[in-house]
Write a protein that holds these residues in place. Structure first.
Motif, short mmCIF file in Angstrom:
data_model
loop_
_atom_site.label_atom_id
_atom_site.label_comp_id
_atom_site.label_asym_id
_atom_site.label_seq_id
_atom_site.Cartn_x
_atom_site.Cartn_y
_atom_site.Cartn_z
N ILE A 95 51.60 -37.97 43.21
CA ILE A 95 52.80 -38.72 42.85
C ILE A 95 52.77 -40.11 43.47
CG2 ILE A 95 55.32 -38.76 43.00
CD1 ILE A 95 55.15 -35.64 43.14
N ALA A 96 52.37 -40.19 44.74
CA ALA A 96 52.27 -41.49 45.42
C ALA A 96 51.27 -42.39 44.72
CB ALA A 96 51.87 -41.28 46.87
N PHE A 97 50.14 -41.83 44.31
CA PHE A 97 49.09 -42.56 43.59
C PHE A 97 49.66 -43.14 42.30
CE2 PHE A 97 45.67 -42.56 40.41
CZ PHE A 97 44.63 -43.18 41.08
N GLU A 98 50.37 -42.32 41.54
CA GLU A 98 50.96 -42.75 40.27
C GLU A 98 51.97 -43.86 40.49
OE1 GLU A 98 52.40 -42.48 36.10
OE2 GLU A 98 50.49 -42.24 37.16
N PHE A 99 52.84 -43.69 41.49
CA PHE A 99 53.85 -44.70 41.76
C PHE A 99 53.21 -46.03 42.19
CE2 PHE A 99 56.71 -47.00 44.58
CZ PHE A 99 57.85 -47.12 43.78
N ALA A 100 52.26 -45.94 43.10
CA ALA A 100 51.64 -47.15 43.63
C ALA A 100 50.92 -47.95 42.54
CB ALA A 100 50.66 -46.79 44.74
N LEU A 101 50.20 -47.26 41.67
CA LEU A 101 49.47 -47.97 40.62
C LEU A 101 50.41 -48.60 39.59
CD1 LEU A 101 47.01 -46.69 41.95
CD2 LEU A 101 46.19 -46.04 39.68
N ASN A 102 51.57 -48.00 39.39
CA ASN A 102 52.52 -48.54 38.41
C ASN A 102 53.48 -49.56 39.01
OD1 ASN A 102 52.07 -47.23 35.74
ND2 ASN A 102 52.28 -45.38 36.96
N HIS A 103 53.62 -49.53 40.34
CA HIS A 103 54.54 -50.45 41.00
C HIS A 103 53.90 -51.05 42.25
CE1 HIS A 103 57.72 -48.88 38.38
NE2 HIS A 103 57.29 -47.68 38.69
N PRO A 104 52.79 -51.73 42.11
CA PRO A 104 52.10 -52.27 43.30
C PRO A 104 52.96 -53.27 44.08
CG PRO A 104 51.19 -53.21 41.27
CD PRO A 104 52.08 -52.08 40.87
N ASP A 105 53.93 -53.89 43.39
CA ASP A 105 54.81 -54.83 44.07
C ASP A 105 55.77 -54.14 45.03
OD1 ASP A 105 55.86 -53.77 41.57
OD2 ASP A 105 57.65 -54.98 41.95
N ALA A 131 42.64 -52.51 39.72
CA ALA A 131 43.46 -53.70 39.93
C ALA A 131 44.31 -53.61 41.20
CB ALA A 131 44.38 -53.91 38.72
N PHE A 132 44.44 -52.40 41.76
CA PHE A 132 45.28 -52.22 42.93
C PHE A 132 44.60 -52.82 44.16
CE2 PHE A 132 47.14 -49.81 46.48
CZ PHE A 132 48.49 -49.90 46.17
N SER A 133 45.26 -53.78 44.78
CA SER A 133 44.61 -54.52 45.88
C SER A 133 45.24 -54.28 47.25
CB SER A 133 44.66 -56.03 45.57
OG SER A 133 45.99 -56.47 45.45
N LYS A 134 46.31 -53.50 47.30
CA LYS A 134 46.96 -53.25 48.58
C LYS A 134 46.08 -52.34 49.45
CE LYS A 134 50.51 -55.60 47.34
NZ LYS A 134 51.87 -55.06 47.20
N SER A 135 46.32 -52.35 50.76
CA SER A 135 45.53 -51.54 51.68
C SER A 135 45.82 -50.05 51.47
CB SER A 135 45.84 -51.92 53.12
OG SER A 135 45.51 -53.26 53.37
N VAL A 136 44.76 -49.26 51.48
CA VAL A 136 44.88 -47.81 51.27
C VAL A 136 44.16 -47.08 52.40
CG1 VAL A 136 44.43 -45.89 49.69
CG2 VAL A 136 44.86 -48.19 48.76
N LEU A 137 44.80 -46.06 52.93
CA LEU A 137 44.18 -45.19 53.92
C LEU A 137 44.02 -43.81 53.30
CD1 LEU A 137 43.21 -44.57 56.83
CD2 LEU A 137 45.60 -44.04 57.40
N ILE A 138 42.80 -43.29 53.30
CA ILE A 138 42.50 -41.96 52.77
C ILE A 138 42.26 -41.03 53.96
CG2 ILE A 138 41.06 -40.62 51.21
CD1 ILE A 138 42.36 -42.98 49.81
N VAL A 139 43.09 -40.00 54.11
CA VAL A 139 43.01 -39.10 55.26
C VAL A 139 42.57 -37.71 54.80
CG1 VAL A 139 44.26 -38.06 57.19
CG2 VAL A 139 44.83 -40.38 56.44
#
Length: 286
Positions: free
Chosen positions: A115-125, A221-229
């Motif tokens: 869900i977080a992945f979907e939200f982030a890709l659709n609302h990167p702002d 296209a997603f350019s924000k910082s991502v942490l994969i745990v």
């Protein structure tokens, strides 16, 4: 007190307006840069209580409840068109209703990670930083030629958990054995078995995970910082997906926690310093 009042207000609004529920039940603590936690498929927002205690002195910590859990606990039937997008859209609606417009630090575990992945890709702002903890995004493995037999088994099993499914004990047993290696013991002797039985309807709707398709154009296209745990002892499918995500995101870092798929809940004392370091390093301020 602030968190308790917010929780009660949103619980009441959900009960009154259930026919067109668009916002999530939330629990809010602290003040500062907003952090949103999304729990795994059969958990709830109490799973991140320890994390909230450790973070609320510096951040506004918002724990959101997924619709599949809310509906199950209330004895309601999920909409037939229930989807990952419905959960994602509800994040935006909830943030808007709380008048939170500043970019958030978004953290999702397992189904919450999807869900977080979907939200982030659709609302990167709306995103400051994104943290994904073992999201079962098996579509990326399919697209990259690393779709394993174990992933296929989990996908096939998950398809049975439709929004209108009647969840049986055998279905619970099969699901839990896919998540935990039970070759050497009877899963029904697991100390969590009574709780799994009681919360069986939280599995309804999880068929949307196996049906989820990644929009790779938005991913790239997603350019924000991502942490994969990743948990050090988690199952192979989760390790593979996390490895692939760390390669495909343009600005990704990785971290690990001792334990299996639920290590995020068991190691708040280790996760929180990792999170703070990541946020401090990858954003202007927090």
């Amino acid at each position: 007190m602030k968190g308790i009042l917010t929780f009660l207000l949103f619980s009441f609004s959900q009960l009154v307006g259930q026919a067109q529920a668009k916002t999530k039940q939330v629990f809010i603590e602290g003040s500062g840069q907003p952090i949103v936690f999304l729990h795994g498929g059969t958990f709830d927002y109490t799973a991140f209580a320890a994390h909230a205690r450790l973070l609320s002195d510096t951040f506004t910590v918002i724990r959101m409840l997924q619709f599949n859990v809310q509906y199950a606990d209330a004895g309601w039937t999920l909409p037939i068109d229930y989807s990952v997008s419905m959960e994602s859209d509800a994040i935006k609606a909830t943030l808007d209703s709380l008048h939170i417009t500043t970019p958030i630090i978004l953290i999702g575990h397992s189904y919450g990670g999807v869900i977080a992945f979907e939200f982030a890709l659709n609302h990167p702002d709306r995103i400051k930083c994104l943290v994904l903890v073992e999201p079962p995004l098996f579509d990326i493995a399919k697209r990259k030629g690393e779709y394993s037999e174990k992933m296929k088994q989990i996908d096939e099993l998950s398809k049975d958990f439709t929004p209108q499914a009647i969840v049986t004990e055998d279905m619970i047993k099969s699901f839990r054995c896919e998540m935990t290696n039970c070759d050497t013991f009877d899963i029904r002797t697991h100390p969590m078995w009574p709780k799994w039985l009681k919360q069986k309807d939280r599995l309804k709707g999880l068929s949307v995970v196996s049906a989820y398709k990644i929009d790779f154009r938005k991913l790239y296209a997603f350019s924000k910082s991502v942490l994969i745990v990743t948990g050090t002892k988690t199952i192979e499918p989760n390790k593979t997906v996390d490895k692939l995500l760390s390669r495909e995101f343009s600005n990704a870092k990785t971290g690990s926690l001792t334990g299996d798929h639920i290590a995020i809940y068991q190691n708040a004392d280790n996760f929180v310093p990792m999170l703070k370091s990541f946020v401090r390093t990858n954003s202007n301020s927090y």
